[in-house]
Design a protein around this motif. Structure first.
Motif, PDB file in Angstrom:
ATOM      1  N   ALA A  65       0.815  -1.220   0.000  1.00 36.24           N
ATOM      2  CA  ALA A  65       0.000   0.000   0.000  1.00 36.24           C
ATOM      3  C   ALA A  65       0.848   1.270   0.000  1.00 36.24           C
ATOM      4  O   ALA A  65       0.314   2.379  -0.058  1.00 36.24           O
ATOM      5  CB  ALA A  65      -0.927  -0.008   1.216  1.00 36.24           C
ATOM      6  N   GLY A  66       2.179   1.119   0.085  1.00 35.99           N
ATOM      7  CA  GLY A  66       3.057   2.283   0.080  1.00 35.99           C
ATOM      8  C   GLY A  66       3.165   2.995   1.420  1.00 35.99           C
ATOM      9  O   GLY A  66       3.598   4.142   1.485  1.00 35.99           O
ATOM     10  N   ILE A  67       2.791   2.316   2.486  1.00 41.35           N
ATOM     11  CA  ILE A  67       2.865   2.904   3.828  1.00 41.35           C
ATOM     12  C   ILE A  67       4.270   2.751   4.405  1.00 41.35           C
ATOM     13  O   ILE A  67       4.783   3.654   5.054  1.00 41.35           O
ATOM     14  CB  ILE A  67       1.810   2.271   4.765  1.00 41.35           C
ATOM     15  CG1 ILE A  67       0.411   2.609   4.250  1.00 41.35           C
ATOM     16  CG2 ILE A  67       2.000   2.736   6.210  1.00 41.35           C
ATOM     17  CD1 ILE A  67      -0.699   1.840   4.935  1.00 41.35           C
ATOM     18  N   VAL A  68       4.883   1.588   4.166  1.00 47.78           N
ATOM     19  CA  VAL A  68       6.251   1.349   4.617  1.00 47.78           C
ATOM     20  C   VAL A  68       7.106   0.918   3.437  1.00 47.78           C
ATOM     21  O   VAL A  68       6.599   0.472   2.404  1.00 47.78           O
ATOM     22  CB  VAL A  68       6.348   0.268   5.739  1.00 47.78           C
ATOM     23  CG1 VAL A  68       5.572   0.662   6.974  1.00 47.78           C
ATOM     24  CG2 VAL A  68       5.934  -1.097   5.235  1.00 47.78           C
ATOM     25  N   MET A  69       8.417   1.075   3.622  1.00 45.47           N
ATOM     26  CA  MET A  69       9.387   0.562   2.657  1.00 45.47           C
ATOM     27  C   MET A  69      10.164  -0.548   3.340  1.00 45.47           C
ATOM     28  O   MET A  69      10.483  -0.448   4.528  1.00 45.47           O
ATOM     29  CB  MET A  69      10.359   1.661   2.224  1.00 45.47           C
ATOM     30  CG  MET A  69       9.711   2.758   1.413  1.00 45.47           C
ATOM     31  SD  MET A  69      10.896   3.979   0.799  1.00 45.47           S
ATOM     32  CE  MET A  69      11.606   4.591   2.316  1.00 45.47           C
ATOM     33  N   LYS A  70      10.458  -1.589   2.584  1.00 44.84           N
ATOM     34  CA  LYS A  70      11.221  -2.725   3.100  1.00 44.84           C
ATOM     35  C   LYS A  70      12.628  -2.649   2.530  1.00 44.84           C
ATOM     36  O   LYS A  70      12.814  -2.407   1.341  1.00 44.84           O
ATOM     37  CB  LYS A  70      10.553  -4.026   2.666  1.00 44.84           C
ATOM     38  CG  LYS A  70      11.260  -5.283   3.122  1.00 44.84           C
ATOM     39  CD  LYS A  70      10.496  -6.508   2.622  1.00 44.84           C
ATOM     40  CE  LYS A  70      11.150  -7.798   3.053  1.00 44.84           C
ATOM     41  NZ  LYS A  70      10.401  -8.960   2.533  1.00 44.84           N
ATOM     42  N   HIS A  71      13.613  -2.841   3.408  1.00 48.16           N
ATOM     43  CA  HIS A  71      15.015  -2.863   2.992  1.00 48.16           C
ATOM     44  C   HIS A  71      15.612  -4.206   3.378  1.00 48.16           C
ATOM     45  O   HIS A  71      15.405  -4.681   4.487  1.00 48.16           O
ATOM     46  CB  HIS A  71      15.812  -1.759   3.681  1.00 48.16           C
ATOM     47  CG  HIS A  71      15.286  -0.383   3.436  1.00 48.16           C
ATOM     48  ND1 HIS A  71      15.429   0.267   2.229  1.00 48.16           N
ATOM     49  CD2 HIS A  71      14.610   0.461   4.236  1.00 48.16           C
ATOM     50  CE1 HIS A  71      14.867   1.464   2.312  1.00 48.16           C
ATOM     51  NE2 HIS A  71      14.356   1.596   3.518  1.00 48.16           N
ATOM     52  N   ASN A  72      16.352  -4.794   2.456  1.00 45.66           N
ATOM     53  CA  ASN A  72      17.076  -6.033   2.727  1.00 45.66           C
ATOM     54  C   ASN A  72      18.564  -5.729   2.682  1.00 45.66           C
ATOM     55  O   ASN A  72      19.208  -5.919   1.657  1.00 45.66           O
ATOM     56  CB  ASN A  72      16.717  -7.109   1.702  1.00 45.66           C
ATOM     57  CG  ASN A  72      15.292  -7.577   1.850  1.00 45.66           C
ATOM     58  OD1 ASN A  72      14.921  -8.110   2.882  1.00 45.66           O
ATOM     59  ND2 ASN A  72      14.482  -7.360   0.836  1.00 45.66           N
ATOM     60  N   PHE A  73      19.086  -5.223   3.787  1.00 50.83           N
ATOM     61  CA  PHE A  73      20.499  -4.906   3.845  1.00 50.83           C
ATOM     62  C   PHE A  73      21.293  -6.197   3.983  1.00 50.83           C
ATOM     63  O   PHE A  73      20.843  -7.139   4.626  1.00 50.83           O
ATOM     64  CB  PHE A  73      20.796  -3.976   5.020  1.00 50.83           C
ATOM     65  CG  PHE A  73      20.068  -2.656   4.944  1.00 50.83           C
ATOM     66  CD1 PHE A  73      20.118  -1.874   3.802  1.00 50.83           C
ATOM     67  CD2 PHE A  73      19.344  -2.192   6.023  1.00 50.83           C
ATOM     68  CE1 PHE A  73      19.459  -0.652   3.731  1.00 50.83           C
ATOM     69  CE2 PHE A  73      18.684  -0.976   5.972  1.00 50.83           C
ATOM     70  CZ  PHE A  73      18.741  -0.204   4.822  1.00 50.83           C
TER      71      PHE A  73
END
Length: 140
Positions: A65-73
């Motif tokens: 929904a574009g509320i959070v961004m996910k990062h895979n560091f």
């Protein structure tokens, strides 16, 4: 973004208690980058009866929904942060795992120049620097 039901509804999500609580955690946490396990532990400490699978499901819905961004560091778990609409890059302290956000107009300009030199325009990008403190504290 506030944690009222209309924000979730505007994103196409019903305002359930778990969604509202998870949104509230991201909006009020001093730590901007949280793992699903971090969110789950906060919910448990607040006596919320929500399972880890529900946390993952809500975070996936929030990401879609574009509320959070996910990062895979590299070398770590996926972390999530509220999508505040402003671009920034990240540095990861390889010793502590700390995530540091930064903005550099110079780096942004150089990236666009490099892409243009090769005949491209940047659609999107992500820059992650893996760093270590210059001087480590001496152990006594």
């Amino acid at each position: 973004m506030s944690n009222n039901p209309t924000d979730l509804k505007a994103s196409g999500l019903k305002a359930t208690l778990p969604r509202l609580k998870i949104l509230d955690i991201f909006q009020n946490s001093e730590v901007r980058h949280l793992t699903a396990e971090d969110v789950y532990k906060i919910l448990l400490s607040d006596n919320m009866d929500v399972g880890l699978a529900t946390v993952y499901r809500v975070l996936t819905q929030f990401e879609a929904a574009g509320i959070v961004m996910k990062h895979n560091f590299e070398g770590g778990q996926a972390v999530y942060e509220l999508d505040r609409g402003k671009h920034h890059d990240h540095m990861i302290d390889v010793d502590s795992g700390k995530v540091i956000e930064f903005v550099s107009e110079e780096i942004e300009r150089l990236q666009h120049e490099i892409a243009a030199r090769h005949g491209y325009v940047i659609e999107d990008h992500s820059l992650v620097l893996y760093v270590r403190p210059k001087q480590r504290p001496h152990k006594s």
